[in-house]
Scaffold this motif. Structure first.
Motif, PDB file in Angstrom:
ATOM      1  N   ALA A   1      -8.143  14.085  -5.844  1.00  0.00           N
ATOM      2  CA  ALA A   1      -6.785  14.628  -5.574  1.00  0.00           C
ATOM      3  C   ALA A   1      -5.998  13.445  -4.776  1.00  0.00           C
ATOM      4  CB  ALA A   1      -7.351  15.477  -4.177  1.00  0.00           C
ATOM      5  N   ASP A   2      -6.999  12.014  -4.246  1.00  0.00           N
ATOM      6  CA  ASP A   2      -6.265  11.176  -4.057  1.00  0.00           C
ATOM      7  C   ASP A   2      -5.737  10.704  -4.984  1.00  0.00           C
ATOM      8  OD1 ASP A   2      -6.634  11.737  -1.275  1.00  0.00           O
ATOM      9  OD2 ASP A   2      -8.040  10.664  -1.167  1.00  0.00           O
ATOM     10  N   GLU A   3      -6.148  10.252  -6.140  1.00  0.00           N
ATOM     11  CA  GLU A   3      -6.516   9.587  -7.701  1.00  0.00           C
ATOM     12  C   GLU A   3      -4.536  10.091  -7.554  1.00  0.00           C
ATOM     13  OE1 GLU A   3      -8.694   8.334 -10.208  1.00  0.00           O
ATOM     14  OE2 GLU A   3     -10.019   7.308  -8.002  1.00  0.00           O
ATOM     15  N   GLY A   4      -4.464  11.606  -8.710  1.00  0.00           N
ATOM     16  CA  GLY A   4      -4.082  12.548  -8.567  1.00  0.00           C
ATOM     17  C   GLY A   4      -2.279  12.543  -8.382  1.00  0.00           C
ATOM     18  N   LEU A   5      -2.619  12.405  -6.954  1.00  0.00           N
ATOM     19  CA  LEU A   5      -1.291  12.204  -5.741  1.00  0.00           C
ATOM     20  C   LEU A   5      -0.554  11.124  -6.037  1.00  0.00           C
ATOM     21  CD1 LEU A   5      -2.459  14.415  -3.005  1.00  0.00           C
ATOM     22  CD2 LEU A   5      -0.700  14.849  -4.035  1.00  0.00           C
ATOM     23  N   ALA A   6      -1.354   9.835  -6.197  1.00  0.00           N
ATOM     24  CA  ALA A   6      -0.747   8.921  -6.307  1.00  0.00           C
ATOM     25  C   ALA A   6      -0.138   7.893  -7.095  1.00  0.00           C
ATOM     26  CB  ALA A   6      -2.409   7.175  -5.561  1.00  0.00           C
ATOM     27  N   PHE A   7      -1.142   8.977  -8.379  1.00  0.00           N
ATOM     28  CA  PHE A   7      -0.165   9.301 -10.391  1.00  0.00           C
ATOM     29  C   PHE A   7       1.126   9.986 -10.028  1.00  0.00           C
ATOM     30  CE2 PHE A   7       0.128  10.764 -14.094  1.00  0.00           C
ATOM     31  CZ  PHE A   7       0.468   9.364 -14.808  1.00  0.00           C
ATOM     32  N   VAL A   8       1.322  10.928  -9.324  1.00  0.00           N
ATOM     33  CA  VAL A   8       2.795  11.836  -9.085  1.00  0.00           C
ATOM     34  C   VAL A   8       3.597  11.095  -8.340  1.00  0.00           C
ATOM     35  CG1 VAL A   8       3.521  13.539  -8.265  1.00  0.00           C
ATOM     36  CG2 VAL A   8       1.255  14.283  -9.424  1.00  0.00           C
ATOM     37  N   ARG A   9       3.067   9.997  -7.520  1.00  0.00           N
ATOM     38  CA  ARG A   9       3.540   9.736  -6.931  1.00  0.00           C
ATOM     39  C   ARG A   9       4.594   7.999  -7.382  1.00  0.00           C
ATOM     40  NH1 ARG A   9       2.782   7.875  -0.402  1.00  0.00           N
ATOM     41  NH2 ARG A   9       4.833   7.297  -1.622  1.00  0.00           N
ATOM     42  N   GLU A  10       3.708   7.663  -8.363  1.00  0.00           N
ATOM     43  CA  GLU A  10       4.045   5.758  -9.095  1.00  0.00           C
ATOM     44  C   GLU A  10       5.236   6.779 -10.010  1.00  0.00           C
ATOM     45  OE1 GLU A  10       2.406   2.821 -11.841  1.00  0.00           O
ATOM     46  OE2 GLU A  10       1.315   3.914  -9.974  1.00  0.00           O
TER      47      GLU A  10
END
Length: 84
Positions: free
Chosen positions: A56-65
């Motif tokens: 979840a944390d990596e996915g949200l960081a990817f979406v933000r980038e």
């Protein structure tokens, strides 16, 4: 890039400017494990391409980038993803 399937594999590669939105879903079981399903919404092709059971944390960081500024109205203060 997303991949799916165990017997018949398929791969989808999207350009950032082709993504018009994101859908983030999390079941109770995924939430306990810190996972989520991220779907890139597009106007072409299948309409949406999903990555299931991603961290979840990596996915949200990817979406933000991938799409800067899209999540900011929805991120809570104190969220570890907001601090990145």
């Amino acid at each position: 890039m997303t991949r799916s399937g165990s017997l018949r594999r398929s791969t989808a590669a999207l350009q950032r400017d082709g993504v018009i939105g994101w859908r983030v879903r999390q079941t109770a079981f995924q939430r306990r494990q810190g996972l989520a399903t991220f779907s890139a919404i597009t106007a072409a092709g299948a309409g949406a391409y999903s990555v299931r059971d991603a961290d979840a944390d990596e996915g949200l960081a990817f979406v933000r980038e991938a799409v800067p500024g899209l999540l900011e109205p929805f991120v809570e203060r104190g969220d570890p993803v907001a601090a990145r």
